[in-house]
Scaffold this active site. Sequence first.
Site: not given
Length: 261
Positions: A252-254
């Site tokens: 994910s963007k994480r």
Amino acid sequence: MSKVRVRFAPSPTGYVHVGNARTALFNWLFARHQGGTFVLRIEDTDAERSKPEYERQLMEDLRWLGLDWDEGPDVGGPLGPYRQSERSAIYQEYVQKLIAQRDAYYCFCSAEQLEAERQEALKEGRQPRYSGRCRKLSAEVVAQRQAAGEHGAVRLKINESSFFWNDRVHGPTTVSSEVIGDPVIVRSEGLPAYNFAVVIDDHLMEISHVIRGDDHISNTPRQIALYRALGWEPPEFAHLSTILGTDRTRLSKRHGATSME
Ligand code: GLU
């Protein structure tokens, strides 16, 4: 000319990570192998989180990878526009059609009400899903509430007891409607929901194969319900496995370090 038409449909809400890029690669390879068409569609209905800068960067990332598209917001094409934010009038037309044919209805349930319903279901060990409370509202009540300033969301009526598709990766797949409440197709702020916009666009852009990550499998029955309500033939679906991060959770963007750039 091959009738194969596939699309990569990113939301420009962050940088492309290797997981998205892999989905784009599969679509591109399939299109090129079949002599088909590869469409780039920008899913920017979330006006707050979508940024032109992310759109620019994702195009740059795809080009850097050598993945070129035949139709898209920058190159145009016969079935555009290719940015969802420019397709509002089209979505509006189909929402009205679904409401008129009574396959969709206005829902005025508040977030608090929905959350209370959800908690109750969980407490009783049931799968939470929307109760369908607003299905019963009469046209008069809807008109009154709207005149009083309530917008309401729009939900699709799910009438089928199960959904089936022959997934090109997972094989024959059946999902029971018991786990699917009437999905929201337009949010109360008037924005089209992903499950709705994606079906309208995939159909009107004549997409033959929807190839995407298997994190979308749970959306597929809702989308098939929309194809049925609109009297359209669903495309083929192929759900690809997703790449996990070292912590075994989905990319994910994480996982900033895995952005294409
Ligand atoms: N905008 C969606 C996403 O980025 C597209 C999903 C799909 O391919 O249907 O996850």
